[in-house]
Design an enzyme around this catalytic site. Structure first.
Site, mmCIF file in Angstrom:
data_model
loop_
_atom_site.group_PDB
_atom_site.id
_atom_site.type_symbol
_atom_site.label_atom_id
_atom_site.label_comp_id
_atom_site.label_asym_id
_atom_site.label_seq_id
_atom_site.Cartn_x
_atom_site.Cartn_y
_atom_site.Cartn_z
ATOM 1 N N TYR A 170 -65.306 14.505 29.478
ATOM 2 C CA TYR A 170 -65.954 13.297 28.449
ATOM 3 C C TYR A 170 -67.469 13.914 28.257
ATOM 4 O O TYR A 170 -67.725 13.796 27.020
ATOM 5 C CB TYR A 170 -65.930 12.196 29.241
ATOM 6 N N THR A 204 -64.902 -4.863 23.616
ATOM 7 C CA THR A 204 -63.619 -4.570 22.992
ATOM 8 C C THR A 204 -62.319 -5.380 23.903
ATOM 9 O O THR A 204 -62.669 -6.184 24.822
ATOM 10 C CB THR A 204 -63.144 -3.055 23.351
#
Length: 319
Positions: free
Chosen positions: A171, A206
């Site tokens: 990542y 989100t």
């Protein structure tokens, strides 16, 4: 309708930050192509639409024009064909590209806490095929159209994972590389009047974070100590407001090649979130101390005390 007549692409806009960005671009009057994978047969809602199609409808309701296109961003042939159709259907016009598509969330969650050397190395592809390689391809195809018209804006949705360890090795390397893509592409596109930036949203509320993190009363879920940052975080449309402001700025080339934090843009351009709030700034000392485990000290530091950008990005070549 600051972006009326402009054509935008937002990849990965079925939900989350991509959806929020697309909605704000549409609200500003743009024609917005949104992409996502074709849904499987299990999806079902009262309108018979998938998330991508629902987002397109909402864009149109807000005053823009939403156009959904199913694109598998793991497949570079599909990506190339999509941009070729844009060029053909709009006589080469493309004003804004937002690279937001991402596939690695599940892989990151499933391997949380596991060292990279104990993880299947193919997790690299899962995280960085769509989240980095695809962004490079999209940037190439978009830049060809924009350079031919001597104008354009390319935004890479990135994160602070490029400057410190977050989640896992794959990542962090991917986010650092994505920021480097913005910096270096800006060098070669500056003479073509094409602005290229990375944008870092803060902790965003989100659909996924709403499931995993606290409720609106601040009750932590899953025992996550840092989860309170999502309670006070930004909505998915706040990064969209930042991109609209940047796209509307005639002096945006002054920012090309930079990493931009959403709340910094909010203060500069004078906008707040759709809930009327001003989210925390990633450079805020208060926010940083709370995030790294010193909440009591954080309470003593005013929100306006921020680290300068050079202190955050020193050693990474990002100014």
């Amino acid at each position: 309708m600051a972006l009326a007549g402009q054509l935008a692409i937002v990849t990965g806009a079925s939900r989350g930050i991509g959806r929020g960005i697309a909605l704000q671009l549409g609200q500003a009057g743009a024609t917005v192509y949104i992409t996502g994978r074709k849904p499987d047969q299990s999806f079902n809602n009262k309108l018979g639409l998938c998330g991508l199609e629902e987002t397109a409808e909402e864009i149109t309701k807000r005053g823009g024009k939403g156009i959904a296109r199913f694109v598998d961003h793991q497949n570079m042939d599909e990506v190339k064909n999509f941009f070729e159709n844009i060029e053909k259907d709009h006589n080469g016009q493309l004003d804004i590209l937002v690279n937001n598509a991402y596939q690695g969330v599940t892989a990151i969650s499933e391997n949380m806490g596991k060292p990279f050397y104990e993880t299947d190395p193919y997790v690299w592809d899962t995280i960085n095929n769509v989240g980095l390689r695809n962004h490079y391809f999209c940037t190439v195809y978009a830049a060809r159209l924009m350079a031919a018209r001597n104008k354009g804006l390319i935004v890479n949705v990135s994160s602070g994972g490029g400057i410190r360890y977050i989640f896992n090795v794959a990542y962090g390397v991917g986010k650092q590389a994505l920021d480097r893509l913005s910096v270096d592409a800006a060098v070669e596109l500056e003479k073509k009047n094409v602005c290229v930036v990375s944008i870092w949203p803060g902790a965003a509320k989100t659909e996924l974070s709403s499931q995993k993190f606290p409720d609106e009363n601040g009750t932590p879920k899953d025992g996550l100590a840092n989860s309170m940052m999502f309670v006070n975080g930004e909505t998915v449309e706040y990064p969209g407001k930042a991109i609209v402001a940047l796209a509307s700025d005639p002096k945006r080339m002054n920012k090309t090649g930079r990493i931009l934090i959403t709340e910094d843009l909010g203060r500069e351009y004078g906008f707040v979130d759709i809930d009327g709030k001003t989210p925390p700034n990633l450079r805020s000392v208060n926010f940083i101390l709370h995030h790294v485990g010193f909440p009591n000290i954080a309470k003593c530091i005013p929100n306006w005390v921020r680290l300068p950008g050079w202190a955050i990005w020193a050693g990474n070549g990002h100014l």
